[in-house]
Design an enzyme around this catalytic site. Sequence first.
Site, PDB file in Angstrom:
ATOM      1  N   ASN A  10     -13.305 -28.356  50.648  1.00  0.00           N
ATOM      2  CA  ASN A  10     -11.963 -28.133  51.200  1.00  0.00           C
ATOM      3  C   ASN A  10     -11.229 -27.229  50.211  1.00  0.00           C
ATOM      4  OD1 ASN A  10      -9.344 -28.243  52.102  1.00  0.00           O
ATOM      5  ND2 ASN A  10      -9.081 -30.442  51.790  1.00  0.00           N
ATOM      6  N   LYS A  12      -8.378 -25.960  50.429  1.00  0.00           N
ATOM      7  CA  LYS A  12      -6.921 -26.162  50.431  1.00  0.00           C
ATOM      8  C   LYS A  12      -6.210 -24.799  50.450  1.00  0.00           C
ATOM      9  CE  LYS A  12      -7.617 -30.656  48.385  1.00  0.00           C
ATOM     10  NZ  LYS A  12      -7.146 -31.735  47.543  1.00  0.00           N
ATOM     11  N   HIS A  93      -5.539 -35.211  56.487  1.00  0.00           N
ATOM     12  CA  HIS A  93      -5.625 -35.203  55.025  1.00  0.00           C
ATOM     13  C   HIS A  93      -4.309 -35.733  54.440  1.00  0.00           C
ATOM     14  CE1 HIS A  93      -6.075 -33.850  50.907  1.00  0.00           C
ATOM     15  NE2 HIS A  93      -7.368 -33.682  51.153  1.00  0.00           N
ATOM     16  N   GLU A  95      -2.604 -34.776  52.065  1.00  0.00           N
ATOM     17  CA  GLU A  95      -1.623 -33.726  51.739  1.00  0.00           C
ATOM     18  C   GLU A  95      -0.857 -33.287  52.990  1.00  0.00           C
ATOM     19  OE1 GLU A  95      -4.405 -31.243  49.663  1.00  0.00           O
ATOM     20  OE2 GLU A  95      -4.458 -32.698  48.033  1.00  0.00           O
ATOM     21  N   GLU A 164     -10.545 -40.866  51.121  1.00  0.00           N
ATOM     22  CA  GLU A 164     -10.044 -40.181  49.929  1.00  0.00           C
ATOM     23  C   GLU A 164      -8.856 -40.956  49.358  1.00  0.00           C
ATOM     24  OE1 GLU A 164     -11.144 -35.688  50.189  1.00  0.00           O
ATOM     25  OE2 GLU A 164      -9.224 -35.992  51.158  1.00  0.00           O
ATOM     26  N   GLY A 170      -7.577 -34.742  42.862  1.00  0.00           N
ATOM     27  CA  GLY A 170      -7.103 -33.755  41.896  1.00  0.00           C
ATOM     28  C   GLY A 170      -6.662 -34.352  40.572  1.00  0.00           C
ATOM     29  N   SER A 210     -11.900 -36.055  43.278  1.00  0.00           N
ATOM     30  CA  SER A 210     -12.462 -35.689  41.973  1.00  0.00           C
ATOM     31  C   SER A 210     -13.990 -35.786  41.918  1.00  0.00           C
ATOM     32  CB  SER A 210     -11.832 -36.534  40.853  1.00  0.00           C
ATOM     33  OG  SER A 210     -10.431 -36.297  40.790  1.00  0.00           O
TER      34      SER A 210
END
Length: 253
Positions: A10, A12, A93, A95, A164, A170, A210
């Site tokens: 991904n 992003k 997701h 985010e 996730e 991250g 990660s």
Amino acid sequence: MAERPYIVGNWKMNGTRAMLSEARAIDRAAQRYMKVEVAVAPPYTLIHAVHKEAEQIGVGAQDCHSGPEGAHTGDINASMVADAGAKFVILGHSERRQDHGETNELINAKIESALEAGLRVILCCGETLETRDAGGAETFVLDQLKSSLGAFQDPAERLTIAYEPIWAIGTGRTATTEDIAAMHTAIRKLLDETFGEEASSMVRILYGGSVKPENATEILNTPEVGGALVGGASLSAESFLGIVVGASETEEA
Ligand code: 13P
């Protein structure tokens, strides 16, 4: 594991045309690891170009609008990403949920329109650290999945789940393999109950947060982990391919 391990990058909000050389390198190398299914989800602006480069890897989008064409400035819908060459779309997701206030209801509508456009769906779920520390991770994630899936009945090869945990994205911090196994087993149970065991067995459950070459083999050997959704480490062919190699060394590959 249902099928080949599935390793998805991904990207992003990263990538200009300069990244096409990475996509090409990933694609060429992936041809040596046919036991692993490899895919990338570049930003919208690169979907078509990566699709044209790709002989082996799958190409997908990171999101899509839930509706048909119309007056929605700046939005892109499922049939448009399919037209650009995407074969799947990542939906829900964290985010998107956090930055754009996406609700389970909206994500459910997006799933429907993505399937209608012939796309496969990678549906994301995951809890905050606060929720985990309060002991509510499993209930939260299962509720998220139930509401996002809505009345969706037929996963037949069209659905992938990505767990996730938000606190692992991250941050360099990964969940322990015990935590991953426990959550993935709970998700599998939900899928079995929802779709029946046979259909559920076709749904892979990816882990994301990660994942990097150093921890990929251990994570991918965890029970019920069918692959990985990779952010930062998917931005260079070298590190992403390190994860693909890790996947090729799992027992199921
Ligand atoms: P990182 O691999 O950068 O932690 O991102 C995970 C992720 O959010 C993939 O969708």
